[in-house]
Scaffold this motif. Sequence first.
Motif, PDB file in Angstrom:
ATOM      1  N   SER A 176     -26.987 -46.856  43.396  1.00  0.00           N
ATOM      2  CA  SER A 176     -26.658 -46.945  41.981  1.00  0.00           C
ATOM      3  C   SER A 176     -25.158 -46.764  41.751  1.00  0.00           C
ATOM      4  CB  SER A 176     -27.409 -45.846  41.226  1.00  0.00           C
ATOM      5  OG  SER A 176     -26.879 -45.680  39.944  1.00  0.00           O
ATOM      6  N   THR A 177     -24.696 -47.379  40.663  1.00  0.00           N
ATOM      7  CA  THR A 177     -23.292 -47.194  40.275  1.00  0.00           C
ATOM      8  C   THR A 177     -23.178 -46.325  39.031  1.00  0.00           C
ATOM      9  OG1 THR A 177     -23.332 -49.264  38.997  1.00  0.00           O
ATOM     10  CG2 THR A 177     -22.569 -49.378  41.295  1.00  0.00           C
ATOM     11  N   VAL A 178     -24.271 -45.650  38.637  1.00  0.00           N
ATOM     12  CA  VAL A 178     -24.192 -44.758  37.486  1.00  0.00           C
ATOM     13  C   VAL A 178     -23.149 -43.680  37.748  1.00  0.00           C
ATOM     14  CG1 VAL A 178     -26.061 -43.275  38.305  1.00  0.00           C
ATOM     15  CG2 VAL A 178     -25.488 -43.292  35.892  1.00  0.00           C
ATOM     16  N   SER A 179     -22.358 -43.367  36.748  1.00  0.00           N
ATOM     17  CA  SER A 179     -21.340 -42.345  36.928  1.00  0.00           C
ATOM     18  C   SER A 179     -21.136 -41.597  35.622  1.00  0.00           C
ATOM     19  CB  SER A 179     -20.015 -42.970  37.380  1.00  0.00           C
ATOM     20  OG  SER A 179     -19.522 -43.865  36.395  1.00  0.00           O
ATOM     21  N   GLY A 180     -20.599 -40.400  35.716  1.00  0.00           N
ATOM     22  CA  GLY A 180     -20.337 -39.593  34.536  1.00  0.00           C
ATOM     23  C   GLY A 180     -20.372 -38.118  34.873  1.00  0.00           C
ATOM     24  N   THR A 181     -20.281 -37.286  33.838  1.00  0.00           N
ATOM     25  CA  THR A 181     -20.251 -35.835  34.013  1.00  0.00           C
ATOM     26  C   THR A 181     -21.414 -35.182  33.277  1.00  0.00           C
ATOM     27  OG1 THR A 181     -17.849 -35.780  34.245  1.00  0.00           O
ATOM     28  CG2 THR A 181     -18.912 -33.731  33.573  1.00  0.00           C
ATOM     29  N   ILE A 182     -22.086 -34.272  33.950  1.00  0.00           N
ATOM     30  CA  ILE A 182     -23.129 -33.443  33.343  1.00  0.00           C
ATOM     31  C   ILE A 182     -22.545 -32.061  33.141  1.00  0.00           C
ATOM     32  CG2 ILE A 182     -25.382 -32.361  33.653  1.00  0.00           C
ATOM     33  CD1 ILE A 182     -26.153 -34.698  35.456  1.00  0.00           C
ATOM     34  N   LYS A 183     -22.407 -31.646  31.894  1.00  0.00           N
ATOM     35  CA  LYS A 183     -22.018 -30.268  31.606  1.00  0.00           C
ATOM     36  C   LYS A 183     -23.278 -29.449  31.397  1.00  0.00           C
ATOM     37  CE  LYS A 183     -18.605 -28.799  29.367  1.00  0.00           C
ATOM     38  NZ  LYS A 183     -17.674 -28.354  28.296  1.00  0.00           N
ATOM     39  N   ALA A 184     -23.351 -28.306  32.035  1.00  0.00           N
ATOM     40  CA  ALA A 184     -24.525 -27.442  31.949  1.00  0.00           C
ATOM     41  C   ALA A 184     -24.081 -25.994  32.018  1.00  0.00           C
ATOM     42  CB  ALA A 184     -25.497 -27.756  33.085  1.00  0.00           C
ATOM     43  N   ALA A 185     -24.921 -25.102  31.517  1.00  0.00           N
ATOM     44  CA  ALA A 185     -24.591 -23.676  31.520  1.00  0.00           C
ATOM     45  C   ALA A 185     -25.869 -22.867  31.410  1.00  0.00           C
ATOM     46  CB  ALA A 185     -23.651 -23.340  30.351  1.00  0.00           C
ATOM     47  N   GLY A 186     -25.783 -21.599  31.824  1.00  0.00           N
ATOM     48  CA  GLY A 186     -26.927 -20.709  31.614  1.00  0.00           C
ATOM     49  C   GLY A 186     -27.178 -19.748  32.749  1.00  0.00           C
ATOM     50  N   SER A 187     -28.433 -19.668  33.149  1.00  0.00           N
ATOM     51  CA  SER A 187     -28.982 -18.683  34.072  1.00  0.00           C
ATOM     52  C   SER A 187     -28.089 -18.354  35.264  1.00  0.00           C
ATOM     53  CB  SER A 187     -30.328 -19.205  34.593  1.00  0.00           C
ATOM     54  OG  SER A 187     -30.749 -18.531  35.747  1.00  0.00           O
ATOM     55  N   THR A 188     -27.791 -17.061  35.437  1.00  0.00           N
ATOM     56  CA  THR A 188     -27.108 -16.639  36.664  1.00  0.00           C
ATOM     57  C   THR A 188     -28.076 -16.630  37.847  1.00  0.00           C
ATOM     58  OG1 THR A 188     -27.480 -14.265  36.299  1.00  0.00           O
ATOM     59  CG2 THR A 188     -25.484 -15.220  35.350  1.00  0.00           C
ATOM     60  N   PHE A 189     -29.366 -16.535  37.580  1.00  0.00           N
ATOM     61  CA  PHE A 189     -30.392 -16.621  38.618  1.00  0.00           C
ATOM     62  C   PHE A 189     -30.308 -17.965  39.338  1.00  0.00           C
ATOM     63  CE2 PHE A 189     -35.287 -17.186  39.088  1.00  0.00           C
ATOM     64  CZ  PHE A 189     -35.279 -16.764  40.394  1.00  0.00           C
ATOM     65  N   GLN A 190     -29.916 -19.015  38.626  1.00  0.00           N
ATOM     66  CA  GLN A 190     -29.793 -20.342  39.229  1.00  0.00           C
ATOM     67  C   GLN A 190     -28.471 -20.564  39.969  1.00  0.00           C
ATOM     68  OE1 GLN A 190     -30.848 -23.864  36.982  1.00  0.00           O
ATOM     69  NE2 GLN A 190     -32.301 -22.735  35.712  1.00  0.00           N
ATOM     70  N   THR A 191     -27.559 -19.611  39.902  1.00  0.00           N
ATOM     71  CA  THR A 191     -26.222 -19.815  40.453  1.00  0.00           C
ATOM     72  C   THR A 191     -26.244 -20.316  41.891  1.00  0.00           C
ATOM     73  OG1 THR A 191     -25.316 -18.076  39.039  1.00  0.00           O
ATOM     74  CG2 THR A 191     -23.996 -18.747  40.918  1.00  0.00           C
ATOM     75  N   ASN A 192     -26.918 -19.598  42.775  1.00  0.00           N
ATOM     76  CA  ASN A 192     -26.898 -19.957  44.191  1.00  0.00           C
ATOM     77  C   ASN A 192     -27.525 -21.329  44.427  1.00  0.00           C
ATOM     78  OD1 ASN A 192     -25.714 -17.493  44.609  1.00  0.00           O
ATOM     79  ND2 ASN A 192     -27.513 -16.521  45.488  1.00  0.00           N
ATOM     80  N   PHE A 193     -28.645 -21.598  43.751  1.00  0.00           N
ATOM     81  CA  PHE A 193     -29.304 -22.891  43.907  1.00  0.00           C
ATOM     82  C   PHE A 193     -28.437 -24.022  43.369  1.00  0.00           C
ATOM     83  CE2 PHE A 193     -32.921 -25.778  42.310  1.00  0.00           C
ATOM     84  CZ  PHE A 193     -32.928 -26.510  43.482  1.00  0.00           C
ATOM     85  N   GLN A 194     -27.879 -23.838  42.168  1.00  0.00           N
ATOM     86  CA  GLN A 194     -27.045 -24.893  41.603  1.00  0.00           C
ATOM     87  C   GLN A 194     -25.840 -25.168  42.506  1.00  0.00           C
ATOM     88  OE1 GLN A 194     -27.568 -26.896  39.124  1.00  0.00           O
ATOM     89  NE2 GLN A 194     -29.274 -25.952  38.055  1.00  0.00           N
TER      90      GLN A 194
END
Length: 371
Positions: free
Chosen positions: A51-69
């Motif tokens: 795919s040639t889809v492109s762009g930026t995903i802004k996200a925020a929240g859970s510190t529990f997800q920090t390591n996984f993200q």
Amino acid sequence: MPFGRRQHVATVGVAAVATALGLAACSSSSSSSTAAGSTASSSASSSASTSTVSGTIKAAGSTFQTNFQQEAISAFKSVDPNITVDYDPVGSGTGRADLYANTVLFAGSDSSIPAKEASKVPAGKTVLYFPVQIGPIAMAYNLPGIKGLKLDATVLAGIFQGTIKTWNDPAITALNSGMSLPSTTITLAVRSDSSGTTANFSQYLVDAAGSAWKLGTGSTITWPSTARAGDGGSAVAQIVKSTTGAIGYVDFSTATAAGLSAASVKNSAGDYVAPSSASATAAASQVTPKANLTFSTADEPGAASYPITYQSWDLVYSVQPSAADVALLKAYLGYLLSSAGQALLTPLNLSPLPASIDSAAVAQLSKITSM
């Protein structure tokens, strides 16, 4: 890995993963992509996207997800650098606030939207819950020379509401026969921010300790005045690590990374179970989610279940401003739910989703549409 408020975990390129789910056609600035997911044990697998889809995903929240993200963003980058994911680990409450304000495409949250926040969801908007990970909340403690500490819900209730004040209190020694516990004063390490970890830990105490727990449940709790509060899970872990006699509730992945000891906790079957990826998986296997994919993994039955297990979702509006945003979200969420994404969890002392929940989350990707 300490971090401060609004300090982003990562801003790197990530890529779409080709699978059977097709995405809606993108706008002229972004072409279409495909995404899907399954658990690490599923036969489904991900492959590189053309795919040639492109762009930026802004996200925020859970510190529990920090390591996984952090791990997922890095791994996804190696597939195709055309999508950038910027995840800011500011806590579940702040992440949801950012979603309500339309400043992020998704919010990481360890709890569903509280009733008191329902009015903050913009009129006409529907929030979709995408579960992405399971994990234990460790009862991390700092008692030099003490290994194998055992605690139960009633004792934890007494400790965290300040009625049990020293480590050699009879209520603790009764659970730890033959262990020489010190007279050291207990120092509570708690979260200062609006936190899904706080919400899930306090809900466990409501469920498991019953009337012994007096402080209720919520993303914030009025803790005893002697408690030391930290902004984020890493800050709580640091308080425990630097304070002899401290105990804090912190996700097991962060506690392990900080080298902290964690107590075994008595579950509903009467067995003392240590936090681990396997014991969290055992708890999650008992869950039947609601139609909107919300559920709780706390105090689940089963001899192998760790009782203070919790879960985390990425919250997304069902209708996005553009087809390009739809493509971006389906690509990245599809990766998190894929076999490749879920396989990242166990090495982080986290747990993949049960297959049935993962499959339902993958199917729900089709509900993300554009105006």
